[in-house]
Motif scaffolding. Sequence first.
Motif, PDB file in Angstrom:
ATOM      1  N   TYR A  31      36.155 -83.519  86.487  1.00 52.89           N
ATOM      2  CA  TYR A  31      34.685 -83.011  85.876  1.00 52.89           C
ATOM      3  C   TYR A  31      33.596 -82.973  86.864  1.00 52.89           C
ATOM      4  O   TYR A  31      32.859 -81.920  87.050  1.00 52.89           O
ATOM      5  N   ARG A  34      34.204 -80.223  89.503  1.00 50.43           N
ATOM      6  CA  ARG A  34      34.508 -78.657  89.299  1.00 50.43           C
ATOM      7  C   ARG A  34      33.428 -78.270  88.181  1.00 50.43           C
ATOM      8  O   ARG A  34      33.148 -77.201  87.849  1.00 50.43           O
ATOM      9  N   CYS A  35      32.932 -79.138  86.992  1.00 54.63           N
ATOM     10  CA  CYS A  35      32.265 -78.930  86.116  1.00 54.63           C
ATOM     11  C   CYS A  35      30.678 -79.279  86.111  1.00 54.63           C
ATOM     12  O   CYS A  35      29.727 -78.423  85.662  1.00 54.63           O
ATOM     13  N   CYS A  38      27.391 -76.984  86.750  1.00 53.31           N
ATOM     14  CA  CYS A  38      26.920 -75.835  85.736  1.00 53.31           C
ATOM     15  C   CYS A  38      26.584 -76.805  84.514  1.00 53.31           C
ATOM     16  O   CYS A  38      25.687 -76.894  84.038  1.00 53.31           O
ATOM     17  N   HIS A  39      27.424 -77.589  83.829  1.00 54.90           N
ATOM     18  CA  HIS A  39      27.209 -78.525  82.685  1.00 54.90           C
ATOM     19  C   HIS A  39      26.654 -79.983  82.876  1.00 54.90           C
ATOM     20  O   HIS A  39      26.096 -80.307  81.606  1.00 54.90           O
ATOM     21  N   ILE A  75      38.933 -73.672  79.617  1.00 57.10           N
ATOM     22  CA  ILE A  75      38.971 -73.803  80.821  1.00 57.10           C
ATOM     23  C   ILE A  75      40.208 -73.134  81.725  1.00 57.10           C
ATOM     24  O   ILE A  75      39.751 -72.663  82.939  1.00 57.10           O
ATOM     25  N   MET A  82      31.910 -68.190  81.952  1.00 58.01           N
ATOM     26  CA  MET A  82      32.553 -69.262  82.637  1.00 58.01           C
ATOM     27  C   MET A  82      33.912 -68.823  83.324  1.00 58.01           C
ATOM     28  O   MET A  82      34.729 -68.060  82.739  1.00 58.01           O
ATOM     29  N   SER A  97      40.573 -82.970  81.921  1.00 57.48           N
ATOM     30  CA  SER A  97      38.900 -82.677  81.756  1.00 57.48           C
ATOM     31  C   SER A  97      38.694 -82.599  80.261  1.00 57.48           C
ATOM     32  O   SER A  97      37.736 -82.788  79.717  1.00 57.48           O
TER      33      SER A  97
END
Length: 106
Positions: A31, A34-35, A38-39, A75, A82, A97
């Motif tokens: 997370y 890679r996430c 943005c999140h 995902i 996304m 994730s």
Amino acid sequence: MKTILKAGFAVLAFALVFSTWVLADGGADTYKARCAMCHGADGAGQTGMGKAMKLRDLGSADVQKQSDTDLNGIITNGKNKMPAFTGKLTGDQITDSVKFIRTLKK
């Protein structure tokens, strides 16, 4: 005999706690890498990119009510703005994730 059973249960309990910790940690690492850009670290989407794309808070009831299969599919295949993570993350990383996203529940 009781001592052997107690020791066996202790080992089993330790293995269960350790494996759960390892899985959650793996999801956190994926997370973060890679996430989170943005999140956001907390999943709220309050980053520059998250605000620009009007991302939903991953801890919100709206996101948390989705099934693991639904989140896995989003995902894997992407949705709206996304991107898809097929070929970028392994199936285990995607599953981990999703498990991490579950920890963001408000």
